[in-house]
Design a protein around this motif. Structure first.
Motif, short mmCIF file in Angstrom:
data_model
loop_
_atom_site.label_atom_id
_atom_site.label_comp_id
_atom_site.label_asym_id
_atom_site.label_seq_id
_atom_site.Cartn_x
_atom_site.Cartn_y
_atom_site.Cartn_z
N ARG A 184 -64.37 41.13 44.99
CA ARG A 184 -64.96 39.70 45.05
C ARG A 184 -65.62 39.44 43.72
N ASP B 118 -64.76 35.75 43.57
CA ASP B 118 -64.80 35.26 45.10
C ASP B 118 -63.62 34.54 45.24
N GLU B 119 -62.42 34.60 44.58
CA GLU B 119 -61.24 33.74 44.83
C GLU B 119 -60.78 34.77 45.91
N THR C 78 -61.68 35.84 48.65
CA THR C 78 -62.16 35.47 49.92
C THR C 78 -61.48 34.27 50.37
N VAL C 79 -61.26 33.22 49.65
CA VAL C 79 -60.71 32.10 49.94
C VAL C 79 -59.02 32.46 50.19
N THR D 33 -73.32 40.64 52.00
CA THR D 33 -73.44 39.35 51.28
C THR D 33 -74.70 39.48 50.40
N TRP E 245 -72.91 35.93 45.08
CA TRP E 245 -71.89 35.15 45.69
C TRP E 245 -72.35 34.93 47.33
N LYS E 246 -71.58 33.94 47.78
CA LYS E 246 -72.02 33.47 49.29
C LYS E 246 -71.50 34.48 50.13
N PRO F 101 -69.08 36.12 52.61
CA PRO F 101 -67.63 36.00 52.68
C PRO F 101 -67.44 35.31 54.45
N THR G 94 -67.75 31.79 54.00
CA THR G 94 -66.53 31.14 53.41
C THR G 94 -65.30 30.83 54.32
N TYR H 2 -75.43 27.85 56.39
CA TYR H 2 -74.64 28.72 55.41
C TYR H 2 -73.69 27.73 54.71
N ARG H 3 -74.07 26.52 54.52
CA ARG H 3 -73.49 25.49 53.53
C ARG H 3 -74.44 24.88 52.76
#
Length: 410
Positions: A50, A55-56, A58-59, A78, A93-94, A96, A99, A140-141
């Motif tokens: 990640r 972290d792309e 995860t997306v 996390t 990083w957030k 996963p 996300t 979470y956001r």
């Protein structure tokens, strides 16, 4: 040699971190790959990868789930400040899971895995309690800020025409912290409908709880949307099924739950569901005995273990010490994904294999073979405590003998 069970559409496979990553590979090699011609689209969600991909990955895994319809995910780290230093991360990083849930915008259903010989800590609980957790928004956001000193914090909304609405959050006299979070009517409505549909499918009462007496706009919006959808779309269906929906404050729901015998669905906002599902899993016996599936509004499914990466066991593993990590929640993530893939693709033998594997794992525990966490709780008269690898081999023995009779707890 027996022909392996075929698959026609791949699963999205999301690998993870630490001890669960070790278990993940072991479980596949012992219990799935010998029997299934496994097809997956693999994404490495380990923290190092990640970090390498910003972290792309995860997306990409979340969008692959939207495309293929079914995913299975290993537990992931996390990162906090300590992890940033330990793993030399570019940034913190957030989550996963956060996300993925934001992209899929679904509802997480978590159900305890019950076995004979392990009694709940709450003596009145006789049936499983299913936690339905909203999977979008809230903390979470969130957006957070450290306030270094004296000043005013305001909540500002600028509408599409440039008009502003402003509310004072706090006049700071010294340093502190600030948090802003949001949710969407559409996502709340999707959450409500998913809970009502699930309750009808399970023929179980549905509870929904927030704290609208304190949060008179944010939480009250959840309460109102649930009430509107229930009255307009689901009341008659619930009455015909002889099940009940009711709203209550979350502190009252906790008290009711502890006094109940179980057998209901408890819907919670995102963070509330996170906490309450851990509480319910632990009270039924173990965090490692909780299945979890994220269901999106358009019928996409992501299965995962409800627990974390078992860091303490991982550090022992790195030292070369044996561990007795419970793989049941990870196993049920795989069986859930394989079953759903079989159902969606019309592969009855794949779905049947998932059922057999679950029964074999439960029978292993019920016959007295279990990992250390369950051994502490079990009432089996002649229990045998084993490590993770041996436990998986014991399940395989029973899987290959599936069909034989089975319970010896009593």
């Amino acid at each position: 040699m027996t022909t392996k069970i075929r698959m026609t559409t791949p699963l999205v496979e999301m690998d993870g971190d630490e001890m669960t990553r070790i278990i993940w590979k072991m479980l596949k090699q012992t219990l799935i790959e010998p029997y299934v011609d496994l097809r997956t689209e693999y994404y490495d969600l380990g923290l190092e990868h990640r970090n390498e991909t910003n972290d792309e990955v995860t997306v990409a895994a979340a969008h692959a789930t939207r495309r293929l319809g079914v995913a299975v995910k290993c537990a992931t780290v996390t990162p906090n400040a300590q992890r940033v230093e330990e793993y030399k991360l570019k940034e913190m990083w957030k989550s996963p899971n956060g996300t993925i849930r934001a992209i899929l915008d679904g509802t997480v259903f978590r159900v305890p895995i019950l076995v004979d010989c392990i009694e709940p800590f709450v003596r009145t609980w006789k049936k499983p309690i299913t936690l339905a957790r909203h999977a979008y928004g809230d903390i979470y956001r969130d957006v957070e800020m450290y306030i270094p000193g004296k000043g005013r914090a305001e909540l500002v909304f600028t509408d599409g025409k440039g008009g502003e609405t402003r509310l004072v959050v706090h006049d700071f006299e010294g340093s502190g912290v600030l948090l802003g979070m949001h949710n969407l009517d559409e996502s709340i409505a999707n959450f409500a409908r998913a809970c009502f549909r699930f309750a009808l499918d399970m023929r179980q009462d549905l509870w929904f709880s927030t704290k609208d007496t304190i949060s008179k706009k944010y939480d009250h919006r959840f309460k109102d949307i649930f009430a509107e959808i229930f009255e307009s779309e689901y009341r008659e269906k619930f009455e015909a099924s002889r099940i009940e929906y009711f709203y209550t404050l979350i502190d009252d729901a906790v008290a009711r739950a502890v006094r109940s015998e179980g057998g209901f669905i408890w819907a919670c906002k995102n963070y509330d569901g996170d906490v309450m599902s851990d509480m319910v899993a632990s009270a039924f016996g173990s965090l490692a005995m909780m299945s979890s599936v994220l269901v999106s509004p358009d019928g996409k499914y992501e299965y995962e273990a409800a627990h974390g990466t078992v860091t303490r066991h991982y550090y022992e593993h790195l030292k070369g010490n044996p561990t007795s990590t419970n793989p049941m929640a990870t196993l049920f993530a795989w069986t859930g994904a394989l079953r759903k893939r079989g159902e969606l693709d019309g592969l009855a033998d794949l779905a049947a294999f998932a059922d057999r594997l679950e029964r074999s794992s439960l029978r292993t525990i019920e016959e007295g073979v279990m990992t250390r966490d369950l051994g502490i709780l079990s009432t089996h008269p002649s229990k045998k405590i084993v490590g993770s690898e041996e436990f998986l081999r014991e399940i395989r023995l029973r899987l290959e003998k599936s069909g034989e009779a089975g319970r010896s707890c009593r």
